[in-house]
Scaffold this motif. Structure first.
Motif, PDB file in Angstrom:
ATOM      1  N   ILE A 121       8.535  63.934  25.980  1.00  0.00           N
ATOM      2  CA  ILE A 121       7.285  63.349  25.472  1.00  0.00           C
ATOM      3  C   ILE A 121       6.365  64.477  25.027  1.00  0.00           C
ATOM      4  CG2 ILE A 121       5.335  61.807  25.954  1.00  0.00           C
ATOM      5  CD1 ILE A 121       6.864  61.000  28.558  1.00  0.00           C
ATOM      6  N   VAL A 122       5.958  64.452  23.765  1.00  0.00           N
ATOM      7  CA  VAL A 122       4.867  65.326  23.323  1.00  0.00           C
ATOM      8  C   VAL A 122       3.597  64.504  23.507  1.00  0.00           C
ATOM      9  CG1 VAL A 122       3.845  66.588  21.398  1.00  0.00           C
ATOM     10  CG2 VAL A 122       6.341  66.505  21.639  1.00  0.00           C
ATOM     11  N   ALA A 123       2.722  64.965  24.393  1.00  0.00           N
ATOM     12  CA  ALA A 123       1.529  64.189  24.743  1.00  0.00           C
ATOM     13  C   ALA A 123       0.282  64.960  24.318  1.00  0.00           C
ATOM     14  CB  ALA A 123       1.503  63.944  26.244  1.00  0.00           C
ATOM     15  N   ILE A 124      -0.538  64.321  23.490  1.00  0.00           N
ATOM     16  CA  ILE A 124      -1.685  65.030  22.896  1.00  0.00           C
ATOM     17  C   ILE A 124      -2.991  64.361  23.308  1.00  0.00           C
ATOM     18  CG2 ILE A 124      -2.773  65.679  20.699  1.00  0.00           C
ATOM     19  CD1 ILE A 124       0.159  65.358  19.486  1.00  0.00           C
ATOM     20  N   ASP A 125      -3.910  65.188  23.782  1.00  0.00           N
ATOM     21  CA  ASP A 125      -5.261  64.681  24.063  1.00  0.00           C
ATOM     22  C   ASP A 125      -6.239  65.830  23.865  1.00  0.00           C
ATOM     23  OD1 ASP A 125      -6.363  61.987  25.890  1.00  0.00           O
ATOM     24  OD2 ASP A 125      -7.735  63.662  25.512  1.00  0.00           O
ATOM     25  N   PHE A 149       2.416  68.658  27.352  1.00  0.00           N
ATOM     26  CA  PHE A 149       1.034  68.246  27.088  1.00  0.00           C
ATOM     27  C   PHE A 149       0.368  69.258  26.162  1.00  0.00           C
ATOM     28  CE2 PHE A 149      -3.508  68.273  27.726  1.00  0.00           C
ATOM     29  CZ  PHE A 149      -3.839  66.926  27.701  1.00  0.00           C
ATOM     30  N   ILE A 150      -0.249  68.763  25.085  1.00  0.00           N
ATOM     31  CA  ILE A 150      -0.957  69.643  24.136  1.00  0.00           C
ATOM     32  C   ILE A 150      -2.424  69.236  24.109  1.00  0.00           C
ATOM     33  CG2 ILE A 150      -1.122  70.368  21.721  1.00  0.00           C
ATOM     34  CD1 ILE A 150       1.867  69.670  21.432  1.00  0.00           C
ATOM     35  N   GLU A 151      -3.295  70.163  24.491  1.00  0.00           N
ATOM     36  CA  GLU A 151      -4.729  69.861  24.439  1.00  0.00           C
ATOM     37  C   GLU A 151      -5.236  70.206  23.039  1.00  0.00           C
ATOM     38  OE1 GLU A 151      -7.273  72.149  27.016  1.00  0.00           O
ATOM     39  OE2 GLU A 151      -8.783  70.554  27.043  1.00  0.00           O
ATOM     40  N   SER A 152      -5.538  69.190  22.271  1.00  0.00           N
ATOM     41  CA  SER A 152      -5.915  69.418  20.871  1.00  0.00           C
ATOM     42  C   SER A 152      -6.479  68.134  20.270  1.00  0.00           C
ATOM     43  CB  SER A 152      -4.653  69.821  20.085  1.00  0.00           C
ATOM     44  OG  SER A 152      -4.864  69.750  18.696  1.00  0.00           O
ATOM     45  N   GLU A 153      -7.252  68.316  19.223  1.00  0.00           N
ATOM     46  CA  GLU A 153      -7.571  67.183  18.353  1.00  0.00           C
ATOM     47  C   GLU A 153      -6.226  66.647  17.858  1.00  0.00           C
ATOM     48  OE1 GLU A 153     -10.172  65.576  17.105  1.00  0.00           O
ATOM     49  OE2 GLU A 153     -11.705  66.717  18.162  1.00  0.00           O
ATOM     50  N   ILE A 155      -5.243  65.111  15.234  1.00  0.00           N
ATOM     51  CA  ILE A 155      -4.889  65.323  13.831  1.00  0.00           C
ATOM     52  C   ILE A 155      -4.324  66.734  13.616  1.00  0.00           C
ATOM     53  CG2 ILE A 155      -6.961  66.220  12.597  1.00  0.00           C
ATOM     54  CD1 ILE A 155      -5.378  62.954  11.675  1.00  0.00           C
ATOM     55  N   LEU A 156      -4.913  67.715  14.308  1.00  0.00           N
ATOM     56  CA  LEU A 156      -4.448  69.103  14.170  1.00  0.00           C
ATOM     57  C   LEU A 156      -3.056  69.256  14.780  1.00  0.00           C
ATOM     58  CD1 LEU A 156      -7.724  71.037  15.106  1.00  0.00           C
ATOM     59  CD2 LEU A 156      -6.842  70.465  12.828  1.00  0.00           C
ATOM     60  N   ALA A 157      -2.863  68.633  15.924  1.00  0.00           N
ATOM     61  CA  ALA A 157      -1.551  68.737  16.587  1.00  0.00           C
ATOM     62  C   ALA A 157      -0.466  68.057  15.748  1.00  0.00           C
ATOM     63  CB  ALA A 157      -1.627  68.122  17.977  1.00  0.00           C
ATOM     64  N   LEU A 158      -0.822  66.944  15.106  1.00  0.00           N
ATOM     65  CA  LEU A 158       0.163  66.248  14.259  1.00  0.00           C
ATOM     66  C   LEU A 158       0.521  67.111  13.054  1.00  0.00           C
ATOM     67  CD1 LEU A 158      -1.234  62.587  14.333  1.00  0.00           C
ATOM     68  CD2 LEU A 158       0.838  63.423  15.448  1.00  0.00           C
ATOM     69  N   ASP A 159      -0.498  67.748  12.456  1.00  0.00           N
ATOM     70  CA  ASP A 159      -0.225  68.632  11.318  1.00  0.00           C
ATOM     71  C   ASP A 159       0.719  69.752  11.725  1.00  0.00           C
ATOM     72  OD1 ASP A 159      -1.632  67.256   9.416  1.00  0.00           O
ATOM     73  OD2 ASP A 159      -3.514  68.334   9.760  1.00  0.00           O
ATOM     74  N   LYS A 160       0.500  70.257  12.918  1.00  0.00           N
ATOM     75  CA  LYS A 160       1.356  71.337  13.410  1.00  0.00           C
ATOM     76  C   LYS A 160       2.804  70.836  13.592  1.00  0.00           C
ATOM     77  CE  LYS A 160       0.559  75.487  15.865  1.00  0.00           C
ATOM     78  NZ  LYS A 160       0.758  76.320  14.743  1.00  0.00           N
ATOM     79  N   LEU A 161       2.940  69.665  14.156  1.00  0.00           N
ATOM     80  CA  LEU A 161       4.296  69.107  14.325  1.00  0.00           C
ATOM     81  C   LEU A 161       4.969  68.930  12.976  1.00  0.00           C
ATOM     82  CD1 LEU A 161       3.728  66.321  17.048  1.00  0.00           C
ATOM     83  CD2 LEU A 161       5.064  68.414  17.330  1.00  0.00           C
ATOM     84  N   LEU A 162       4.180  68.533  11.970  1.00  0.00           N
ATOM     85  CA  LEU A 162       4.751  68.265  10.644  1.00  0.00           C
ATOM     86  C   LEU A 162       5.137  69.544   9.893  1.00  0.00           C
ATOM     87  CD1 LEU A 162       2.531  65.251   9.575  1.00  0.00           C
ATOM     88  CD2 LEU A 162       5.035  65.254   9.698  1.00  0.00           C
ATOM     89  N   GLU A 163       4.626  70.686  10.375  1.00  0.00           N
ATOM     90  CA  GLU A 163       5.015  71.960   9.736  1.00  0.00           C
ATOM     91  C   GLU A 163       6.493  72.258   9.980  1.00  0.00           C
ATOM     92  OE1 GLU A 163       2.469  75.068  11.176  1.00  0.00           O
ATOM     93  OE2 GLU A 163       0.695  74.136  10.275  1.00  0.00           O
TER      94      GLU A 163
END
Ligand code: SAM
Ligand code: CA
Length: 260
Positions: A121-125, A149-153, A155-163
């Motif tokens: 699970i990639v979990a973002i908050d 767990f990724i502490e982030s906005e 939208i930014l974390a999703l952009d990073k995953l999409l890279e």
């Protein structure tokens, strides 16, 4: 009991929870719910978010003309919606998952308990503080190794995953429960991450029943969310990339399958 306001009948919701949901709810989930409801930080966050004082009750007129009260001490996913999520996770055999909006971790723990031992699970908050409240229970349940767990906005974390091209079309399941105002932005990114025939859940898509009420009959605290959710629901139904099923569980949860 936290009545989420859709059935608009306490007795019926109580019946569903007490006779169908709670008896099968895993013990660690009960624990995280109880801890969250009583924790100083989570309670004060509700005060701050909803600008409510003393008691977290909101009151407004329902379709039937009666008045209801609901309590926001538990901001986590409703256990009845959780039961259905667990069912679909098992039926689809989801392994690689993503979650936006962790809070104290009810839905995260539910997923972690349900997916296989080698599931992820990639979990973002944006706020790690609340995750830390529930984390000891997640640790005790023996499923923390599945969580990144990724502490982030979000939208930014999703952009990073999409890279990373390897992430595209590679998630079996996504649970979206962060800020409602960004649901459409999240959808545009998440749809690229989930595989064809993968599932995305969007939580709170009936927004306390406010979507079916006129703007002036809705309490101030719900107004902005109502507008965002209405816009989001409309966009989703018009999106040919997905097929949806709206489940009136909890606060409304839209199940979404990526078609192509
Ligand atoms: N799914 C959780 C559960 O079952 O307990 C509840 C999530 S709670 C309703 C919403 C969470 O979204 C909060 O923890 C909040 O910090 C997070 N959030 C709000 N805005 C966010 C953003 N822009 N990016 C990432 N997380 C955000
Ligand atoms: Ca939610």
């Amino acid at each position: 009991m936290e009545h989420k306001g859709l059935l608009q009948c306490d007795e019926l919701y109580k019946y569903i929870l007490e006779t169908n949901v709670y008896p099968q709810e895993p013990e660690p989930l009960k624990e995280i719910r109880a801890l969250t409801a009583s924790h100083r930080l989570s309670v004060s966050s509700i005060y701050e978010t909803y600008k409510l004082h003393e008691y977290c009750f909101v009151q407004f007129e329902t379709c039937t003309g009666s008045w209801i009260l609901f309590c926001r001490f538990f901001m986590g996913t409703s256990p009845d919606a959780g039961q259905m999520i667990e069912m679909l996770l098992k039926l689809t055999g989801a392994k690689k998952t993503l979650e936006l909006g962790v809070y104290t971790g009810y839905s995260l723990l539910l997923t972690a308990l349900t997916i296989p031992e080698d599931g992820k699970i990639v979990a973002i908050d944006v706020n790690r503080e609340f995750y830390e409240i529930g984390r000891p229970i997640i640790g005790k349940a023996g499923v923390e190794h599945k969580i990144n767990f990724i502490e982030s906005e979000a939208i930014l974390a999703l952009d990073k995953l999409l890279e990373d091209d390897d992430n595209k079309g590679n998630f079996d399941y996504v649970f979206v429960d962060a800020d409602k105002v960004n649901y459409l932005n999240y959808h545009e990114k998440v749809i690229k991450l989930v595989k064809v025939n993968g599932i995305i859940f969007y939580d709170n898509t009936l927004w306390y029943g406010s979507v079916a009420k006129s703007e002036d009959s809705v309490p101030e605290v719900l107004k902005q969310g109502r507008i965002s959710v209405l816009e989001f629901n409309k966009a989703l139904v018009d999106d040919p990339r997905v097929k949806i099923a709206m489940a009136p569980l909890g606060d409304g949860i839209t199940i979404c399958r990526r078609v192509y």
